[in-house]
Design an enzyme around this catalytic site. Structure first.
Site, PDB file in Angstrom:
ATOM      1  N   GLU A 132      -4.599  29.385   8.220  1.00 37.61           N
ATOM      2  CA  GLU A 132      -5.731  30.300   8.058  1.00 37.61           C
ATOM      3  C   GLU A 132      -5.176  31.594   7.471  1.00 37.61           C
ATOM      4  O   GLU A 132      -4.218  32.146   8.005  1.00 37.61           O
ATOM      5  CB  GLU A 132      -6.389  30.557   9.407  1.00 37.61           C
ATOM      6  CG  GLU A 132      -7.633  31.437   9.342  1.00 37.61           C
ATOM      7  CD  GLU A 132      -8.255  31.649  10.717  1.00 37.61           C
ATOM      8  OE1 GLU A 132      -9.483  31.754  10.795  1.00 37.61           O
ATOM      9  OE2 GLU A 132      -7.493  31.717  11.726  1.00 37.61           O
TER      10      GLU A 132
ATOM     11  N   GLU B 197     -16.321  39.543   8.747  1.00 39.28           N
ATOM     12  CA  GLU B 197     -16.121  38.997  10.083  1.00 39.28           C
ATOM     13  C   GLU B 197     -16.458  40.060  11.118  1.00 39.28           C
ATOM     14  O   GLU B 197     -16.174  41.241  10.927  1.00 39.28           O
ATOM     15  CB  GLU B 197     -14.675  38.530  10.271  1.00 39.28           C
ATOM     16  CG  GLU B 197     -14.397  37.958  11.656  1.00 39.28           C
ATOM     17  CD  GLU B 197     -13.088  37.187  11.757  1.00 39.28           C
ATOM     18  OE1 GLU B 197     -12.777  36.690  12.861  1.00 39.28           O
ATOM     19  OE2 GLU B 197     -12.383  37.067  10.734  1.00 39.28           O
TER      20      GLU B 197
END
EC number: 3.2.1.8
Length: 221
Positions: A117, A208
């Site tokens: 990630e 986010e």
């Protein structure tokens, strides 16, 4: 974050003078507004919206590479538009980001084999995501300095379900919301620091939020 094993589309209620229930604008907006995790392609761009379904989060696909997201007292979500499969492309973006609390704007994505990630963080809110991580170096790119970090997630949600995997980070020292991100510069710098990416899955210009509130309207190309 991000497990897509059980995805559902939900049309959220939209109220307002300019989008009254039953109006053409209301119906059109509702078609593009999501409140549950989903991925897909819209107007030539891949989009990804993941939420842990805590608090209130709504994501709306706009025209081209544009999207908006609004959140209130959220748990965790990641939302944005980009490309699948990804590549070491140059990303240009602009937008309006108004967080209250912990939130990031980043070029964000995944690779497989190995499962990684990755984040190229352009700006963050009340919490620096590199807190507690060991700095591995720096990279100069696109008019700024980014610090490089590596962290590990254990038994965490991923694009392959719950897994243990590494996270690679470039965190910009001077915050901005808009500009060009030459991802190749970061990928090369990571490799020189011993951080090996796998085969690209997706990459998006992401907003986010984590236990926070806020709003963002972003456009990527």
């Amino acid at each position: 974050m991000v497990s897509f094993s059980s995805l559902a589309l939900a049309l959220s209620t939209v109220v307002g003078v300019l989008a009254a229930p039953g109006s053409e604008k209301y119906v059109e907006l509702a078609k593009h507004q999501l409140t549950h995790s989903q991925t897909g392609t819209k107007n030539g761009y891949y989009y990804s919206f993941w939420t842990d379904n805590r608090g209130q989060v709504s994501y709306t696909n706009g025209k081209g590479g544009q999207y908006s997201v609004n959140w209130k007292d959220c748990g965790n979500f990641v939302a944005g538009k980009g490309w699948n499969p990804a590549s070491a492309k140059t990303v240009t973006y602009s937008g309006n980001w108004k967080p209250s609390g912990n939130s990031y704007v980043s070029v964000y994505g995944w690779t497989q084999n190995p499962l990684i990630e990755f984040y190229i963080v352009e700006s963050f809110g009340s919490y620096n995501p590199s807190t507690g991580a060991t700095e591995l170096g720096t990279v100069e790119s696109d008019g700024g300095t980014y610090k490089i970090y590596k962290t590990k997630r254990v038994d965490a949600p991923s694009i392959e379900g719950k897994k243990t995997f590494d996270q690679f980070w470039s965190v910009r020292t001077s915050h901005r919301v808009g500009g060009t991100v030459t991802t190749k510069n970061h990928f090369n710098a990571w490799a020189k620091s011993g951080l090996k990416l796998g085969t690209f899955n997706y990459m998006i210009l992401a907003t986010e939020g984590y236990h926070s509130s806020g709003s963002a309207t972003m456009t990527v190309s």
